[in-house]
Design a protein around this motif. Structure first.
Motif, PDB file in Angstrom:
ATOM      1  N   LEU A 232      -5.677  -1.213  -1.601  1.00  0.00           N
ATOM      2  CA  LEU A 232      -4.721  -2.312  -1.826  1.00  0.00           C
ATOM      3  C   LEU A 232      -4.913  -2.910  -3.218  1.00  0.00           C
TER       4      LEU A 232
ATOM      5  N   ALA B 210      -4.685   0.038  10.322  1.00  0.00           N
ATOM      6  CA  ALA B 210      -5.386  -0.138   9.039  1.00  0.00           C
ATOM      7  C   ALA B 210      -6.821   0.378   9.113  1.00  0.00           C
TER       8      ALA B 210
ATOM      9  N   TRP C 283       0.860  -1.185   0.000  1.00  0.00           N
ATOM     10  CA  TRP C 283       0.000   0.000   0.000  1.00  0.00           C
ATOM     11  C   TRP C 283       0.891   1.227   0.000  1.00  0.00           C
TER      12      TRP C 283
ATOM     13  N   LEU D 260      -0.845  -1.651   8.684  1.00  0.00           N
ATOM     14  CA  LEU D 260      -0.078  -1.679   7.435  1.00  0.00           C
ATOM     15  C   LEU D 260       1.117  -0.753   7.687  1.00  0.00           C
TER      16      LEU D 260
ATOM     17  N   GLY E 102       2.255  -6.152   6.941  1.00  0.00           N
ATOM     18  CA  GLY E 102       0.921  -6.062   7.531  1.00  0.00           C
ATOM     19  C   GLY E 102       0.798  -6.986   8.727  1.00  0.00           C
TER      20      GLY E 102
END
Ligand SMILES: [Zn+2]
Length: 288
Positions: free
Chosen positions: A72, A64, A11, A59, A22
């Motif tokens: 994404l 997130a 991302w 993330l 993540g």
């Protein structure tokens, strides 16, 4: 236990920095319960976005959010769906296939190890360029298709045009205009753009090799990790209801605590309880 995962695409944050690390939490009963109550025609992309917004905790250094999940690349979301599948059901995938040979049509079981599925890592860039060489579109710039684009394309009159027009950043340095501009591109230009999108997009393998044990025909079959995850949750709805009922009936734990458990935790208590109940049933049968 939460899982650390390295996204195949990543991302891109507001500063233009790519974040690929993540933190994913496992599915809990509450997620399953939520999935069971969705209206039947909710699109797969919309369901996946909300599920990932619930389960992806971080993330990079960021907490997130749903907006971040929407940004994404679609391949990263397939990857996360596969990780959720493995965390919930283990690495083994069991599929039932039908032989495509019209003279055969045999049903067969196909098992494979989800941890061995190839992941094509293609770290996301903010912008890509492709030469089309057309008089009115010599060069186009685009970004990768995101799960939010897939969601928006769902139900469009021409989903491919909707998706491409959302990903185009400029044509010969000018704003690309709307869907009409993409719809007016020659078919070869659209094909070239699609091929380039596929070439630079992160992805997990989306087809599996199989061979028919009856007639020997070798073929490839489509594999969709998100559909696999959802199908496995939906077909265990009875098992889920039974487990929640058993635990609340015998342990008197509040529903919120039972729904806070992962499938594995729930199954562990259900097995213990079932052993006790079987033992008690056996003893009372012995007394008769
Ligand atoms: Zn066959």
């Amino acid at each position: 236990m939460n899982a650390l995962c390295t996204l195949p695409g990543g991302w891109i944050d507001r500063k233009g920095v790519r974040q690929r690390e993540g933190v994913l939490r496992p599915l809990r009963g509450g997620d399953e319960e939520w999935l069971y109550t969705l209206p039947p025609h909710t699109s797969q992309a919309s369901v996946l976005i909300t599920l990932l917004a619930r389960c992806v905790r971080h993330l990079g250094p960021y907490r997130a959010s749903r907006a971040m999940i929407r940004m994404l690349p679609a391949g990263d979301c397939d990857y996360l769906a596969l990780r959720l599948y493995r965390m919930t059901f283990g690495d083994k995938v069991e599929m039932v296939l039908v032989c495509p040979n019209p003279a055969c049509g045999a049903k067969m079981d196909l098992d494979f190890d989800a941890s061995l599925l190839p992941v094509e890592e293609r770290p996301q860039l903010p912008r890509y360029t492709l030469r089309l060489g057309l008089p009115n579109a010599a060069e186009v710039s685009f970004r990768l298709p995101r799960i939010g684009d897939v969601e928006a394309a769902n139900g469009a009159r021409d989903p491919e045009v909707r998706l491409l027009s959302r990903c185009l950043l400029d044509i010969d340095g000018k704003a690309p205009g709307g869907e009409e501009v993409v719809a007016a591109l020659p078919a070869e230009a659209r094909e070239a753009l699609n091929a380039e999108l596929e070439r630079v997009s992160p992805r997990i393998e989306d087809s599996i090799e199989a061979s028919c044990p009856e007639c020997g025909r070798e073929f490839r079959t489509a594999f969709d990790s998100t559909a696999l995850l959802f199908a496995n949750i939906y077909r265990r709805r009875r098992e889920f209801n039974h487990a929640v009922h058993l635990l609340s009936f015998h342990y008197h734990w509040p529903l919120s605590e039972i729904l806070g458990m992962t499938r594995e935790q729930r199954q562990r208590y259900v097995r213990l309880l079932q052993d006790e109940l079987d033992l008690a049933a056996g003893m009372s049968a012995g007394l008769d």
